[in-house]
Scaffold this motif. Sequence first.
Motif, PDB file in Angstrom:
ATOM      1  N   PHE A  31      44.293  42.081  21.869  1.00 36.67           N
ATOM      2  CA  PHE A  31      44.479  41.826  23.293  1.00 36.67           C
ATOM      3  C   PHE A  31      43.984  43.009  24.132  1.00 36.67           C
ATOM      4  O   PHE A  31      43.268  42.831  25.118  1.00 36.67           O
ATOM      5  CB  PHE A  31      45.961  41.571  23.574  1.00 36.67           C
ATOM      6  N   ASN A  35      40.756  43.152  26.688  1.00 35.49           N
ATOM      7  CA  ASN A  35      40.989  43.498  28.095  1.00 35.49           C
ATOM      8  C   ASN A  35      40.280  44.783  28.483  1.00 35.49           C
ATOM      9  O   ASN A  35      39.845  44.925  29.632  1.00 35.49           O
ATOM     10  CB  ASN A  35      42.492  43.611  28.372  1.00 35.49           C
ATOM     11  N   LEU A  38      36.758  43.651  29.152  1.00 42.37           N
ATOM     12  CA  LEU A  38      36.681  42.865  30.383  1.00 42.37           C
ATOM     13  C   LEU A  38      37.008  43.684  31.627  1.00 42.37           C
ATOM     14  O   LEU A  38      36.733  43.247  32.743  1.00 42.37           O
ATOM     15  CB  LEU A  38      37.620  41.665  30.297  1.00 42.37           C
ATOM     16  N   THR A  39      37.600  44.858  31.455  1.00 45.82           N
ATOM     17  CA  THR A  39      37.927  45.701  32.600  1.00 45.82           C
ATOM     18  C   THR A  39      36.859  46.747  32.865  1.00 45.82           C
ATOM     19  O   THR A  39      36.464  46.978  34.013  1.00 45.82           O
ATOM     20  CB  THR A  39      39.285  46.397  32.384  1.00 45.82           C
ATOM     21  N   PHE A  43      33.034  41.894  33.136  1.00 49.14           N
ATOM     22  CA  PHE A  43      34.153  41.023  33.479  1.00 49.14           C
ATOM     23  C   PHE A  43      33.672  39.861  34.356  1.00 49.14           C
ATOM     24  O   PHE A  43      32.620  39.940  34.997  1.00 49.14           O
ATOM     25  CB  PHE A  43      35.281  41.793  34.177  1.00 49.14           C
ATOM     26  N   PHE A 100      44.260  44.877  35.207  1.00 46.37           N
ATOM     27  CA  PHE A 100      43.900  45.033  33.788  1.00 46.37           C
ATOM     28  C   PHE A 100      44.255  43.784  33.001  1.00 46.37           C
ATOM     29  O   PHE A 100      43.444  43.246  32.246  1.00 46.37           O
ATOM     30  CB  PHE A 100      44.624  46.244  33.206  1.00 46.37           C
ATOM     31  N   PHE A 101      45.480  43.269  33.179  1.00 39.89           N
ATOM     32  CA  PHE A 101      45.937  42.138  32.391  1.00 39.89           C
ATOM     33  C   PHE A 101      45.374  40.802  32.882  1.00 39.89           C
ATOM     34  O   PHE A 101      45.589  39.777  32.242  1.00 39.89           O
ATOM     35  CB  PHE A 101      47.460  42.087  32.361  1.00 39.89           C
ATOM     36  N   THR A 102      44.671  40.803  34.008  1.00 43.03           N
ATOM     37  CA  THR A 102      43.994  39.579  34.461  1.00 43.03           C
ATOM     38  C   THR A 102      42.481  39.741  34.436  1.00 43.03           C
ATOM     39  O   THR A 102      41.770  38.970  35.068  1.00 43.03           O
ATOM     40  CB  THR A 102      44.444  39.206  35.887  1.00 43.03           C
ATOM     41  N   ALA A 103      41.990  40.751  33.677  1.00 40.47           N
ATOM     42  CA  ALA A 103      40.544  40.991  33.537  1.00 40.47           C
ATOM     43  C   ALA A 103      39.870  41.136  34.895  1.00 40.47           C
ATOM     44  O   ALA A 103      38.839  40.549  35.177  1.00 40.47           O
ATOM     45  CB  ALA A 103      39.887  39.877  32.736  1.00 40.47           C
ATOM     46  N   GLN A 104      40.477  41.919  35.776  1.00 38.94           N
ATOM     47  CA  GLN A 104      39.935  42.230  37.099  1.00 38.94           C
ATOM     48  C   GLN A 104      39.830  41.000  38.005  1.00 38.94           C
ATOM     49  O   GLN A 104      39.024  40.962  38.927  1.00 38.94           O
ATOM     50  CB  GLN A 104      38.549  42.880  36.982  1.00 38.94           C
TER      51      GLN A 104
END
Length: 232
Positions: A31, A35, A38-39, A43, A100-104
């Motif tokens: 995970f 992330n 993606l961050t 992203f 971070f946890f929503t991929a920006q």
Amino acid sequence: MALKVTDFSYTLKKQHKKTVTKVIFFILLYFFIINFILTFLIFPVRQLSSSMQPNIMESSCLMVTPLLKTPDRGDIVLLKARSQTKEGFFKKILNKTIAFFTAQQIFLNEMQDSPCVKNELRRVVGLPGDTIYMRDYILYICPENEKYFLTEFEVSPKKYSVAFFTPPSNWDTSIGVSGSFEKFTLKDDEYFLLGDNRKSCDDSRLWGPVKLSSIKAKALFTYFPFTNLKLY
């Protein structure tokens, strides 16, 4: 009540606990790696308006990267939110955690309704040192150390189209976004950005040139809808 072997065997119980711990560890590791990519590397961004039509349709999804921030002429870039609100320490940490946890994809300051607090996609049409002017929604450019003006399409190495309309003779030019302005020269570290939908878009015609520090990322490709896959 049925009993399991692990209820009696200390060794099996220990192995079972170790296996569960490993599974949880690898799930969390996977995970965080995804992330992190993606961050900080690449992203997704969703285009929520018609500002980049006809090249990027509303509701299209693109991949962008913050690693290629210095733009070339014709590049599509993601701008930082133009309205920056001061955040306390804990709110800043919370904002970064949510991002971070929503991929920006979600930021606290983007939960407001004003367009200026949201990240926006725009096309780089003017570079530092260019002298530019606009007539009938088309930009004319004389690059630094050059003598002649050419249209943006002749100067740009990337192909794109723009949407505009020809106003009637009695049109009030104070209405809407201007389709013409007089020539001026971009300073060092100034970039002129326009939406491809010239008739309905807020861009450098309204808020002026932007600095490199205002550019968050560069668009790489559109991946949705699948019928409109495109590299930039």
